[in-house]
Motif scaffolding. Structure first.
Motif, PDB file in Angstrom:
ATOM      1  N   HIS A 370      -0.575 -20.059  60.616  1.00 26.14           N
ATOM      2  CA  HIS A 370      -1.895 -20.097  61.248  1.00 26.14           C
ATOM      3  C   HIS A 370      -2.940 -19.478  60.317  1.00 26.14           C
ATOM      4  CE1 HIS A 370      -4.426 -20.609  64.780  1.00 26.14           C
ATOM      5  NE2 HIS A 370      -4.891 -19.388  64.625  1.00 26.14           N
ATOM      6  N   TRP A 371      -2.593 -18.411  59.653  1.00 25.31           N
ATOM      7  CA  TRP A 371      -3.478 -17.741  58.695  1.00 25.31           C
ATOM      8  C   TRP A 371      -3.877 -18.702  57.569  1.00 25.31           C
ATOM      9  CZ3 TRP A 371      -1.344 -13.910  54.562  1.00 25.31           C
ATOM     10  CH2 TRP A 371      -2.408 -13.352  53.845  1.00 25.31           C
ATOM     11  N   GLY A 379     -12.358 -21.964  53.939  1.00 22.66           N
ATOM     12  CA  GLY A 379     -12.596 -21.984  52.499  1.00 22.66           C
ATOM     13  C   GLY A 379     -12.537 -20.620  51.884  1.00 22.66           C
ATOM     14  N   ALA A 380     -11.968 -19.660  52.623  1.00 16.13           N
ATOM     15  CA  ALA A 380     -11.824 -18.283  52.151  1.00 16.13           C
ATOM     16  C   ALA A 380     -10.748 -17.618  52.993  1.00 16.13           C
ATOM     17  CB  ALA A 380     -13.154 -17.524  52.275  1.00 16.13           C
ATOM     18  N   ASP A 381     -10.315 -16.424  52.545  1.00 18.11           N
ATOM     19  CA  ASP A 381      -9.281 -15.704  53.276  1.00 18.11           C
ATOM     20  C   ASP A 381      -9.775 -15.341  54.675  1.00 18.11           C
ATOM     21  OD1 ASP A 381      -7.286 -14.067  54.237  1.00 18.11           O
ATOM     22  OD2 ASP A 381      -7.119 -12.860  52.414  1.00 18.11           O
ATOM     23  N   ALA A 382      -9.058 -15.833  55.693  1.00 16.50           N
ATOM     24  CA  ALA A 382      -9.462 -15.581  57.073  1.00 16.50           C
ATOM     25  C   ALA A 382      -9.023 -14.211  57.570  1.00 16.50           C
ATOM     26  CB  ALA A 382      -8.893 -16.660  57.986  1.00 16.50           C
ATOM     27  N   GLY A 383      -8.193 -13.524  56.789  1.00 12.40           N
ATOM     28  CA  GLY A 383      -7.707 -12.211  57.211  1.00 12.40           C
ATOM     29  C   GLY A 383      -6.461 -12.347  58.075  1.00 12.40           C
ATOM     30  N   LEU A 384      -5.382 -11.702  57.656  1.00  7.58           N
ATOM     31  CA  LEU A 384      -4.109 -11.842  58.353  1.00  7.58           C
ATOM     32  C   LEU A 384      -4.193 -11.370  59.797  1.00  7.58           C
ATOM     33  CD1 LEU A 384      -1.096 -12.489  58.428  1.00  7.58           C
ATOM     34  CD2 LEU A 384      -0.643 -10.243  57.427  1.00  7.58           C
TER      35      LEU A 384
END
Length: 432
Positions: A370-371, A379-384
């Motif tokens: 899901h991450w 388009g960027a790290d969504a945060g774990l």
């Protein structure tokens, strides 16, 4: 009341159950309803605290055989249900003999094949189910065990990092040999095709599978994959002196399939002196190589594909951690920090009322997926941790219970899901 109980330690003594009555006539308050596959014998389920046990009534000679076979297969690393005990020499109140009872512990987070087909479209569940059955058959055949009753009803499935793992449930018709001949293995596979095809035809009759689907296609594909996997694990291989790299390649492929090579013998070919024959004896060690490594590092005991996924995430975490701290760290310390800062906090985010939907390792795997999905969309790290909260509220909360599935829940899903399932199957029928 007279009976003989042979049981393993670490479980209840079962002495408060009415052993002087046939299983079908029990009215014990410990009885609970659970979904069961098709059985030739009476099967009931009892609860002790938070643990469930299945009781199967059958002739003593079959109960003793199944007790012995299940324990042997488990000791050899084959995925089987946990057999707990055998109750024999039972007598009714009038002194008449009663059949023996085999006791096994309920395999949590296992899903019967019928519900798998209800909950997931045919194309999605086909591949992992075939793979799981193929690996199970190969593993028991490597141990010299002729199952004689491989079917979907006699197999339990558990989610394993997006795949399925298959567990043996019933072994009363089995036979144990030093090794199986090609004819014995072929007979077992042909029986599996016949039984699995028949069970899928039953699903068609119940309206779960579209009539446009040929149930025996699955069985034929199972046969093809079985022979391919068996050949990869056991065939002799010829190579010349300048092809010794093929030894390492072959061993690597076997390891990646989840097997270990117990014995490797290199002998000169009888027909050509410039060729060497590689003779393998492949064994199944439990837990698998990834399971063993993860357990050593973290104490977590999970399934093989789950272990591989968790180890990959741990290695990624370790690379980030070492970059942050500017120096290398021992693997044991990385594992400890990963457990403290990643795995355990993510699992702790799940509310108690949702704990029965996924076991922790599978939950973590799905959070990672899901991450990645959210990060691609953004388009960027969504945060774990943000992804984990999103997964809980938008995905997990709407998933059905899987730790223990009741017959009432199964019936409700049959009513609710069959129309949607039929639509999905009809749309994909041309691709099958």
């Amino acid at each position: 009341m007279r009976f003989q109980l042979t049981a393993r330690t670490g479980h209840p003594d079962f002495l408060d159950l009415p052993w002087n009555e046939p299983l079908a006539e029990w009215t014990s308050p410990r009885l609970v309803e659970m979904p069961m596959g098709i059985h030739r014998h009476v099967v009931r389920t009892v609860r002790y605290d938070d643990r469930l046990y299945h009781l199967k009534e059958l002739p003593r000679r079959f109960a003793d055989r199944e007790w012995r076979f299940l324990r042997h297969l488990r000791a050899e690393g084959v995925p089987v249900v946990d057999v707990v005990g055998v109750v024999s020499r039972r007598e009714a109140l009038d002194g008449s003999p009663l059949e023996a009872v085999l006791i096994t512990e309920h395999l949590e987070f296992s899903v019967p094949y019928r519900l798998l087909f209800l909950r997931q479209e045919h194309q999605r569940i086909r591949e992992p189910m075939i793979d799981a059955l193929v690996h199970l058959l190969v593993r028991i055949h490597l141990q010299g065990f002729l199952w004689g009753d491989c079917s979907l009803s006699n197999t339990l499935f558990r989610r394993d990092a997006g795949r399925l793992s298959a567990y043996v449930v019933d072994t009363e018709t089995g036979e144990l040999y030093q090794d199986l001949s090609a004819g014995q293995r072929r007979m077992d596979v042909e029986l599996a095709i016949e039984k699995c095809g028949g069970e899928l035809m039953d699903l068609q009759a119940a309206g779960v599978l579209s009539t446009a689907i040929d149930p025996f296609d699955l069985g034929l594909e199972l046969e093809e994959r079985y022979h391919a996997l068996w050949a990869e694990l056991t065939r002799d291989e010829l190579f010349s002196d300048d092809e010794r790299y093929r030894i390492a390649d072959r061993l690597r492929r076997i390891n990646e399939l989840g097997y270990d090579v117990e014995e490797l013998e290199l002998v000169q070919d009888h027909h050509r002196s410039d060729l060497t024959r590689m003779v393998l004896k492949t064994s199944v060690l439990e837990p698998g190589r990834y399971r063993r490594l993860l357990r050593q590092l973290t104490g977590l005991d999970v399934q093989e594909h789950q272990a591989r996924r968790l180890l990959n995430d741990m290695h990624n975490f370790g690379a980030w951690l070492q970059a942050e701290e500017g120096h290398s760290l021992p693997e044991s310390l990385i594992a400890h920090r990963w457990m403290q800062q990643s795995f355990e906090p993510i699992v702790a985010l799940v509310p108690e009322d949702l704990h029965g939907k996924r076991e922790p390792a599978e939950l973590f795997h799905e959070v990672i997926d899901h991450w990645h999905h959210l990060s691609e969309l953004k388009g960027a790290d969504a945060g774990l941790f943000d992804a984990a909260r999103s997964y809980v509220e938008t995905v997990l909360r709407f998933e059905p219970e899987e730790r223990r599935v009741s017959p009432a829940e199964a019936d409700d899903e049959l009513v609710d899901l069959v129309p949607d399932a039929l639509v999905a199957f009809d749309e994909e029928a041309d691709e099958v």
